[in-house]
Write a protein that holds these residues in place. Structure first.
Motif, PDB file in Angstrom:
ATOM      1  N   UNK A 276       0.809  -1.217   0.000  1.00  0.00           N
ATOM      2  CA  UNK A 276       0.000   0.000   0.000  1.00  0.00           C
ATOM      3  C   UNK A 276       0.842   1.267   0.000  1.00  0.00           C
ATOM      4  N   UNK A 277       1.985   1.250   0.686  1.00  0.00           N
ATOM      5  CA  UNK A 277       2.757   2.470   0.899  1.00  0.00           C
ATOM      6  C   UNK A 277       4.160   2.357   0.298  1.00  0.00           C
ATOM      7  N   UNK A 278       4.846   3.486   0.253  1.00  0.00           N
ATOM      8  CA  UNK A 278       6.188   3.551  -0.337  1.00  0.00           C
ATOM      9  C   UNK A 278       7.209   3.102   0.706  1.00  0.00           C
ATOM     10  N   UNK A 279       7.316   1.807   0.871  1.00  0.00           N
ATOM     11  CA  UNK A 279       8.193   1.266   1.908  1.00  0.00           C
ATOM     12  C   UNK A 279       9.483   0.735   1.303  1.00  0.00           C
ATOM     13  N   UNK A 280      10.502   0.718   2.146  1.00  0.00           N
ATOM     14  CA  UNK A 280      11.701  -0.074   1.880  1.00  0.00           C
ATOM     15  C   UNK A 280      11.452  -1.395   2.600  1.00  0.00           C
ATOM     16  N   UNK A 281      11.159  -2.479   1.886  1.00  0.00           N
ATOM     17  CA  UNK A 281      10.709  -3.705   2.535  1.00  0.00           C
ATOM     18  C   UNK A 281      11.816  -4.568   3.115  1.00  0.00           C
ATOM     19  N   UNK A 282      13.078  -4.199   2.888  1.00  0.00           N
ATOM     20  CA  UNK A 282      14.178  -5.046   3.305  1.00  0.00           C
ATOM     21  C   UNK A 282      14.374  -5.094   4.801  1.00  0.00           C
ATOM     22  N   UNK A 283      15.128  -6.096   5.236  1.00  0.00           N
ATOM     23  CA  UNK A 283      15.375  -6.308   6.660  1.00  0.00           C
ATOM     24  C   UNK A 283      15.998  -5.094   7.321  1.00  0.00           C
ATOM     25  N   UNK A 284      16.992  -4.501   6.673  1.00  0.00           N
ATOM     26  CA  UNK A 284      17.727  -3.401   7.292  1.00  0.00           C
ATOM     27  C   UNK A 284      16.860  -2.171   7.533  1.00  0.00           C
ATOM     28  N   UNK A 285      15.700  -2.104   6.859  1.00  0.00           N
ATOM     29  CA  UNK A 285      14.815  -0.944   6.983  1.00  0.00           C
ATOM     30  C   UNK A 285      13.523  -1.280   7.703  1.00  0.00           C
ATOM     31  N   UNK A 286      13.486  -2.400   8.403  1.00  0.00           N
ATOM     32  CA  UNK A 286      12.278  -2.857   9.089  1.00  0.00           C
ATOM     33  C   UNK A 286      12.576  -3.068  10.562  1.00  0.00           C
ATOM     34  N   UNK A 287      11.751  -2.461  11.430  1.00  0.00           N
ATOM     35  CA  UNK A 287      12.008  -2.582  12.856  1.00  0.00           C
ATOM     36  C   UNK A 287      10.755  -2.795  13.678  1.00  0.00           C
ATOM     37  N   UNK A 288      10.973  -3.218  14.922  1.00  0.00           N
ATOM     38  CA  UNK A 288       9.920  -3.408  15.910  1.00  0.00           C
ATOM     39  C   UNK A 288      10.241  -2.548  17.125  1.00  0.00           C
ATOM     40  N   UNK A 289       9.231  -1.890  17.692  1.00  0.00           N
ATOM     41  CA  UNK A 289       9.436  -1.092  18.904  1.00  0.00           C
ATOM     42  C   UNK A 289       8.234  -1.269  19.821  1.00  0.00           C
TER      43      UNK A 289
END
Length: 270
Positions: free
Chosen positions: A138-151
């Motif tokens: 849906x959105x303009x994401x960088x889907x890779x691991x290095x750009x994905x986080x949990x908080x």
């Protein structure tokens, strides 16, 4: 999947405290105790840019952006991300509301002998097999691991650390704030000790007054956070990949996490 979900702007009528462009999804079916909607906060530059943005998935979504929907105060994530944008740090933030009385089940990989729990695998499966693909479509994401986080905080911190290791191929960083390691207990430490991963970034913090009315529990918060940080160092997480913060006067409350959240994101986003 995308065609089945509608998105609307957040209701900005009186009483709501949302800043910027926050979208709300229609209801998404889940295998969890309740179906959910998602909250997505877009960076200030989003509408005028064709770039791909990092994505931060945050638990307790109803507490992130809006005082009116929060349990006991908001994290001010939208205001913080607007300020960080001025520093050149931008990310899409996805808030996933907790499941009410089922929160303790969803955010814990191992049960507590009195309080139960232990359904984190089911929750994380929903996050990574339903939520993440939907957001990426849906959105303009960088889907890779290095750009994905949990908080997350408290049990949300526990499930963030667990997800960092359990979904190492998809998660590059995690914010583990005021983690309630006392709930899953020793199995959580044993699980992390068995992991070989030392890449990515981890931010871990704890307040010195997490539970001032319960000295034993207060001691457990600090002791367990310090123990986990030391264990991560021994496993090979160097200072450029692990930041551990003890805020001596901080309580177990959204206002404290809001205060620490800017530095959390500065470290995690680099």
């Amino acid at each position: 999947m995308t065609d089945d979900i509608d998105w609307r702007p957040y209701d900005l009528t009186d009483g709501h405290t949302v800043l910027g462009d926050v979208r709300v999804s229609s209801t998404i079916e889940t295998p969890l105790s309740t179906d959910r909607h998602l909250l997505v906060s877009l960076p200030p530059s989003y509408t005028d840019s064709d770039r791909s943005y990092p994505v931060v998935y945050m638990h307790d979504g109803q507490n992130l952006f809006d005082e009116a929907t929060s349990n006991s105060g908001e994290w001010c994530v939208d205001e913080t991300m607007a300020r960080l944008s001025d520093e050149g740090r931008e990310a899409i933030v996805v808030g996933i509301p907790h499941g009410g009385d089922a929160r303790g089940d969803e955010y814990t990989p191992y049960p507590h002998e009195e309080y139960g729990g232990g359904d984190a695998d089911q929750y994380l499966q929903f996050l990574f097999e339903t939520v993440k693909p939907l957001v990426d479509e849906t959105f303009q994401t960088h889907p890779g691991r290095e750009a994905t986080g949990l908080v997350g905080s408290s049990l949300g911190g526990v499930v963030s650390l667990y997800g960092f290791f359990e979904y190492g191929a998809k998660v590059g960083f995690a914010g583990v704030m005021s983690p309630a390691f006392w709930w899953p207990g020793e199995p959580m430490f044993e699980y992390v000790a068995d992991q070989s991963r030392t890449d990515g970034r981890l931010y871990v913090d704890v307040g010195g007054q997490e539970s001032p009315d319960n000295p034993e529990l207060n001691e457990a918060y600090v002791r367990d956070a310090e123990r986990m940080a030391e264990q991560l160092r021994e496993q090979g997480f160097t200072d450029d990949r692990l930041r551990f913060v003890v805020d001596d006067d901080a309580r177990h409350h959204e206002s404290e996490w809001a205060e620490r959240f800017p530095d959390t994101m500065r470290f995690l986003l680099g």
